[in-house]
Design a protein around this motif. Structure first.
Motif, mmCIF file in Angstrom:
data_model
loop_
_atom_site.group_PDB
_atom_site.id
_atom_site.type_symbol
_atom_site.label_atom_id
_atom_site.label_comp_id
_atom_site.label_asym_id
_atom_site.label_seq_id
_atom_site.Cartn_x
_atom_site.Cartn_y
_atom_site.Cartn_z
ATOM 1 N N ALA A 138 -70.077 35.249 36.725
ATOM 2 C CA ALA A 138 -68.635 35.496 36.854
ATOM 3 C C ALA A 138 -67.848 34.191 36.793
ATOM 4 O O ALA A 138 -66.783 34.122 36.155
ATOM 5 N N ALA A 139 -68.359 33.149 37.454
ATOM 6 C CA ALA A 139 -67.689 31.848 37.388
ATOM 7 C C ALA A 139 -67.704 31.302 35.964
ATOM 8 O O ALA A 139 -66.744 30.650 35.521
ATOM 9 N N THR A 140 -68.776 31.576 35.220
ATOM 10 C CA THR A 140 -68.833 31.148 33.822
ATOM 11 C C THR A 140 -67.746 31.817 33.011
ATOM 12 O O THR A 140 -67.037 31.165 32.227
ATOM 13 N N PRO A 194 -59.075 20.172 38.478
ATOM 14 C CA PRO A 194 -59.164 20.692 39.844
ATOM 15 C C PRO A 194 -59.012 22.207 39.916
ATOM 16 O O PRO A 194 -59.693 22.870 40.714
ATOM 17 N N LEU A 195 -58.140 22.758 39.071
ATOM 18 C CA LEU A 195 -57.979 24.209 39.048
ATOM 19 C C LEU A 195 -59.248 24.896 38.583
ATOM 20 O O LEU A 195 -59.654 25.930 39.130
ATOM 21 N N GLN A 196 -59.900 24.312 37.576
ATOM 22 C CA GLN A 196 -61.152 24.887 37.077
ATOM 23 C C GLN A 196 -62.218 24.890 38.166
ATOM 24 O O GLN A 196 -62.897 25.903 38.389
ATOM 25 N N HIS A 197 -62.379 23.761 38.863
ATOM 26 C CA HIS A 197 -63.396 23.694 39.916
ATOM 27 C C HIS A 197 -63.054 24.629 41.076
ATOM 28 O O HIS A 197 -63.946 25.300 41.632
ATOM 29 N N ALA A 198 -61.773 24.683 41.449
ATOM 30 C CA ALA A 198 -61.373 25.571 42.540
ATOM 31 C C ALA A 198 -61.600 27.031 42.171
ATOM 32 O O ALA A 198 -62.044 27.841 43.004
ATOM 33 N N LEU A 199 -61.311 27.379 40.921
ATOM 34 C CA LEU A 199 -61.516 28.757 40.482
ATOM 35 C C LEU A 199 -62.998 29.118 40.495
ATOM 36 O O LEU A 199 -63.385 30.212 40.937
ATOM 37 N N ALA A 200 -63.850 28.196 40.012
ATOM 38 C CA ALA A 200 -65.287 28.456 40.023
ATOM 39 C C ALA A 200 -65.806 28.621 41.446
ATOM 40 O O ALA A 200 -66.603 29.533 41.736
ATOM 41 N N ALA A 247 -67.690 32.230 45.727
ATOM 42 C CA ALA A 247 -67.567 32.635 47.129
ATOM 43 C C ALA A 247 -67.429 34.150 47.265
ATOM 44 O O ALA A 247 -67.791 34.712 48.306
ATOM 45 N N GLN A 248 -66.927 34.821 46.244
ATOM 46 C CA GLN A 248 -66.746 36.272 46.300
ATOM 47 C C GLN A 248 -68.032 37.022 45.950
ATOM 48 O O GLN A 248 -68.273 38.119 46.455
ATOM 49 N N ILE A 249 -68.855 36.438 45.068
ATOM 50 C CA ILE A 249 -70.077 37.091 44.603
ATOM 51 C C ILE A 249 -71.217 36.098 44.738
ATOM 52 O O ILE A 249 -71.159 34.993 44.202
ATOM 53 N N ALA A 250 -72.260 36.488 45.439
ATOM 54 C CA ALA A 250 -73.372 35.585 45.688
ATOM 55 C C ALA A 250 -74.366 35.620 44.536
ATOM 56 O O ALA A 250 -74.425 36.571 43.756
#
Length: 770
Positions: free
Chosen positions: A268-270, A247-253, A258-261
Motif C-alpha cells: 500500500a505504501a508503494t 518529507p511528504l512522501q516519507h510521512a505518507l509512507a 501504520a494503518q496496515i501491518a
C-alpha cells in the motif's frame, strides 16, 4: 534510354540483330535491370502494406542507441554514423531524380537519419553527464549533503545518496551509502549535511557475462561510488528550507504502514508514495516468481489509473454543473484535471525515471483524448517513445522501457487486427454474452502481452513464467479498480478520522494480491530459468515482434520467421560449464551435483549466489565444491575433473589465502588444463589452456567457459571502450575475446606423455595426503 534506342536502331540498320542480343546480356545491364525491378517491388510493398513512417522512425532511433551500446568503440560509432548519413544522402540523390520511388526514398532517408541521430544522442549524453567511478575501493571519512533518502525497513537499513568530496578525487561526486537502521540516529532528510565513515567502492560491473551491469546504470545516474556506513551517522547541519515533496512522501509512507501491518502495508505504501522498502523479501520474491513484480514499480499502470480516475471523476462532477457544461468543453477541462493529478502523483512517488516516462506517455494519450484523436495508436506510441528516448536515451537498453512499450505495442497491435475488431464489435446480445466475450479478450490480450514480454524477461532476468497471464488477469483489475481507489478513499477519509474501515478493506485486497502471487509461484513449472540469451537471439525476437506489430495484413506474418529463428536459438542455449567472477573469488560449475550447480564457496551473501545461478539458468539451489564427492579439496585448493566435449578437463581452483610453495604449485599447474585463482599466480604456473588469475581477470572481467564448445566469453568483450568499464588494460589480448579453448592446447600425445591425465595426479602435487 535514348542511348539504348539509338544502339538498337543502328543494329537494325546494319542488320546485326545478334549483336544487339549479345549486348543486352552484358553484366552491367542485367544488374541495372534487377536493381530497377527490386526498387519497384520495394516501392509497391511500401505502398500496399500500410507503411507508417512514425513508428519505424522510433524503431530506427532506438536501434541507433542500441548499436552504440553494442559496438565496442568510437571508430565503430563513427563508422555507423558516417555510413547511415551516406546511405541517406545517396538515397536522396539517386532515388529522387525522376520521383518514381517516393515511399522508398523517404523511408531510406528518414530511417537512416534516425539511426545516426540515435547513436549521436546517446553518445552525447554519455559524454556530457557520464560520471567516472572512483579509482579504487577506499575507507574514508565523508561529509556531504543528503540528496536522496530511501527507507528500506524490510532490510533493516536506509539508503542515502550524498554529494561529497573524496580524498584523491578532485571533484564533487555522488555516492550511495547503505546505513543500518541502528546507525541512523540522525534521521537526516534531503538537504541535511551529515558526517560518517564509510567503505566505498566503484560501482560494480557485471559479475559475469550477461549479468546486471550496475556500473552502466551508475554512469548515467551520476553515482561515482557505492558502499556502507561504518559506525553512526552524525548530523552536522539540519536541512534548511528544501523541498516539501520528500518529507511528504516519507510521512505518507509511514502513515500508510501504520494503518496496515506487514507486507500488505508495504505494498500500500508503494502504491501511495513509491516507497517499496516495507515489503518482506519472501513476498517480493513471490511477486517476482508469479510475474506480478511489475505492480511494485510505479509505472504506466499506476499513473494511467490515477489519470483515468481523475479524468472520469472530473467529467462526472463537472457534468453536474449545467452552466459550465454548456459553455466549456468538458473533455478539455477534465483532461487538465487528469494531467494535474498525474503530475502530482509522479512527483509524490519520487519522480523516478520510469515513472516520469510513464507520465509523459500517459499525458500524450490524454492530449489525444482531449483533442478528439484516437487515444491508443501507433503514432501516439511512437511520439511517446521518441520523447522518452530524447530525454533518457540510456533507457532503451533497460528492461523497464522495453517492457512498458512492448506491452502497449502488443495491446495496440492485437486490438487493431481485423479479426479482433470483428470479435469485439457491438451487437444486439445479452449482457452475459458481452461480458464473456470481454473476459475472453482480456485473457487473450494477457497471453499476447506475456508472449511479447517473455523474450525481454529471458534476456534481462534469465527467467520466464507460464502462469503469469492468469495471475495478471486477476491482479491487474484488482490493483487498478479495487486497491488503488480504496487507498485514495482511505487517505481522503483520514482527513476527518473515518478511514479505518476502508484501510481494513485495503489490507484485505492487498492480502488477496499477495495470495495470488504465492499460489502462482508455488505451481510446478511456474518459473523457468534460462542461461544467458545473447544479443543476437534477443534481436531476432525483437525484430519478429516489431514486424508483427507494425505492419498490416498478411505481410505481418513474415515476422514469425525471425521469431521462430529466435526460438531455435533459444532451444540451443546451454549453461556454461564454468563461471568465474571478475575477482576470481566466486566460481560455479554446472552439470554436477543434485541441483546442477556447484559453488566454490558457501556464499553468505545471496548476491554472488543469485548471479551465478541466473547466468547458469538454475534456480539458485547449489552445493559447495568441498561437499561434492567428485572433488578433492584442501584449505587452499580444489582439484576437479570434468568430462565435457568428449574429453576430460582438469581444473585447479584456489580457495584459500595462505602462501603455497611455488614448486608444488608449478607441479600441479603442469598437470591441469585450467587454473582459477583470486590471487596473483606466479609465471612458473603454466597450465595447458588457461590461467585465470587476478592478472588476467583484471583485464577480462568475469568469465563464462563452455568446455563442450571450447569457448570463453568475457565481460570485457561486451563493454568495449564505454566509459563505465575500467579495466587495468583497456584492450585485453585478442586471444581472450570469445577465445577457443583449443587455441592453447598442446598435442594430446605430448600431453599424455608428460602430464598424467587424472585428478589424483594433479592433487598429489599440491594437496595433502588424505
Amino acid at each position: 534510354m535514348q542511348g539504348m534506342a539509338s544502339d538498337a536502331t543502328l543494329a537494325r540498320i546494319d542488320g546485326d540483330e545478334p549483336a544487339l542480343g549479345a549486348a543486352l546480356q552484358h553484366r552491367p545491364w542485367r544488374v541495372a535491370a534487377r536493381l530497377s525491378s527490386g526498387l519497384a517491388a520495394a516501392e509497391r510493398f511500401l505502398a500496399q502494406a500500410g507503411y507508417d513512417r512514425a513508428p519505424w522512425v522510433a524503431v530506427a532511433f532506438a536501434v541507433g542507441i542500441g548499436l552504440w551500446f553494442e559496438l565496442p568503440g568510437r571508430w565503430e560509432w563513427l563508422a555507423l554514423v558516417a555510413s547511415s548519413c551516406g546511405v541517406a544522402l545517396a538515397a536522396a540523390a539517386l532515388l529522387g531524380r525522376d520521383g518514381g520511388h517516393p515511399y522508398l526514398r523517404q523511408s531510406v532517408v528518414v530511417l537512416a537519419a534516425a539511426l545516426a541521430a540515435g547513436c549521436l544522442v546517446i553518445w552525447a549524453k554519455a559524454a556530457l553527464v557520464g560520471t567516472p567511478p572512483i579509482a579504487r575501493p577506499i575507507v574514508t571519512e565523508l561529509t556531504g549533503r543528503v540528496v536522496d533518502r530511501e527507507e528500506q525497513p524490510a532490510e533493516s537499513r536506509v539508503r542515502l545518496v550524498l554529494v561529497t568530496r573524496i580524498a584523491d578525487e578532485n571533484r564533487a561526486v555522488r555516492v550511495r551509502i547503505n546505513v543500518p537502521l541502528v546507525a541512523d540516529d540522525a534521521r537526516a532528510g534531503e538537504g541535511a549535511i551529515v558526517k560518517l565513515r564509510a567503505r566505498l567502492m566503484p560501482p560494480a560491473p557485471p559479475m559475469l557475462p550477461g549479468a546486471y551491469d550496475f556500473a552502466r546504470v551508475a554512469w548515467f545516474d551520476g553515482i561515482a561510488a557505492t558502499g556502507g556506513a561504518i559506525g553512526p551517522v552524525i548530523l552536522a547541519a539540519p536541512a534548511h528550507g528544501g523541498g516539501l515533496l520528500a518529507p511528504l512522501q516519507h510521512a505518507l509512507a509511514d502513515h500508510v504502514r501504520a494503518q496496515i501491518a506487514g507486507s500488505p502495508g508495504g505494498v500500500a505504501a508503494t502504491f501511495a508514495s513509491g516507497d517499496r522498502g516495507g515489503i518482506a523479501p519472501a513476498d517480493e520474491q513471490a511477486m517476482r516468481d508469479g510475474g506480478l513484480t511489475h505492480l511494485l514499480s510505479i509505472s504506466g499502470l499506476h499513473v494511467s489509473a490515477v489519470i483515468a480516475g481523475a479524468y472520469l471523476l472530473a467529467m462526472r462532477l463537472l457534468g453536474l454543473w449545467p452552466w459550465l457544461a454548456l459553455r466549456v468543453r468538458l473533455p478539455l477541462l477534465a483532461a487538465a484535471v487528469g494531467a494535474a493529478a498525474g503530475l502530482a502523483y509522479t512527483l509524490l512517488t519520487g519522480a523516478q525515471v520510469p515513472t516520469v516516462r510513464s507520465c509523459v506517455g500517459a499525458l500524450l494519450v490524454l492530449l489525444a483524448v482531449a483533442i478528439g484523436r484516437e487515444a491508443l495508436s501507433l503514432r501516439m506510441l511512437a511520439v511517446g517513445a521518441l520523447v522518452v528516448m530524447l530525454m533518457w536515451p540510456e533507457a532503451v537498453v533497460g528492461p523497464s522501457f522495453q517492457m512498458s512499450f512492448a506491452a502497449v505495442l502488443a495491446i495496440i497491435a492485437v486490438h487493431g487486427a481485423a479479426p479482433v475488431r470483428a470479435f469485439l464489435a457491438h451487437r444486439d446480445e445479452p449482457w452475459w454474452r458481452r461480458l464473456a466475450r470481454d473476459a475472453v479478450m482480456l485473457l487473450g490480450t494477457g497471453f499476447v502481452i506475456e508472449a511479447a514480454l517473455t523474450p525481454i524477461s529471458m534476456f534481462h532476468f534469465h527467467r520466464s513464467g507460464i502462469y503469469s497471464a492468469f495471475a495478471n488477469v486477476i491482479a491487474i483489475p484488482l490493483t487498478t479498480f479495487v486497491s488503488m481507489p480504496l487507498i485514495a478513499l482511505a487517505l481522503a477519509l483520514d482527513c476527518i478520522g473515518l478511514g479505518a474501515p476502508v484501510w481494513w478493506l485495503v489490507g484485505k485486497s492487498l492480502g488477496l494480491l499477495l495470495t495470488v502471487a504465492h499460489v502462482t509461484a508455488r505451481q510446478p513449472g511456474a518459473v523457468t530459468h534460462w542461461p544467458t540469451l545473447g544479443a543476437g537471439g534477443f534481436a531476432l525476437f525483437i525484430a519478429g515482434g516489431l514486424w508483427l506489430a507494425l505492419w498490416r495484413g498478411k505481410v505481418r506474418l513474415l515476422g514469425l520467421v525471425p521469431a521462430l529463428l529466435g526460438v531455435v536459438v533459444l532451444a540451443g542455449l546451454r549453461s556454461p560449464d564454468v563461471l568465474v567472477s571478475g575477482d576470481g573469488h566466486h566460481v560455479g560449475i554446472t552439470g554436477l551435483g543434485p541441483s546442477g550447480l556447484i559453488l566454490l564457496r558457501d556464499e553468505r551473501s545471496s548476491y554472488a549466489r543469485d548471479n551465478l545461478a541466473e547466468v547458469a539458468g538454475m534456480d539458485g539451489k547449489a552445493t559447495t565444491l568441498a561437499d561434492w564427492p567428485g572433488a578433492r579439496c584442501s584449505p587452499d585448493f580444489c582439484v576437479v575433473q570434468l568430462n565435457r566435449g568428449g574429453r576430460d578437463w582438469l581444473l585447479l581452483i584456489a580457495r584459500g589465502k595462505d602462501p603455497v610453495a611455488e614448486r608444488d604449485l608449478a607441479a600441479a599447474c603442469e598437470r591441469v588444463d585450467i587454473v582459477i585463482a583470486d590471487r596473483w599466480v606466479p609465471r612458473s604456473c603454466k597450465p595447458r589452456v588457461l590461467k585465470a588469475d587476478r592478472t588476467l581477470l583484471a583485464r577480462t572481467g568475469g568469465l563464462a567457459i563452455d568446455l563442450g564448445r571450447s569457448r570463453i566469453t568475457t565481460v570485457a568483450e561486451g563493454e568495449g571502450e564505454h566509459g563505465w568499464w575500467r579495466a587495468s588494460d583497456p584492450h585485453p589480448p585478442q586471444q581472450w575475446r570469445s577465445r577457443s579453448l583449443h587455441d592453447g592446447l598442446k598435442s594430446d600425445a605430448s600431453f599424455a606423455r608428460f602430464h598424467p591425465r587424472s585428478a589424483d595426479a594433479a592433487a598429489q602435487a599440491i594437496l595433502p595426503a588424505q
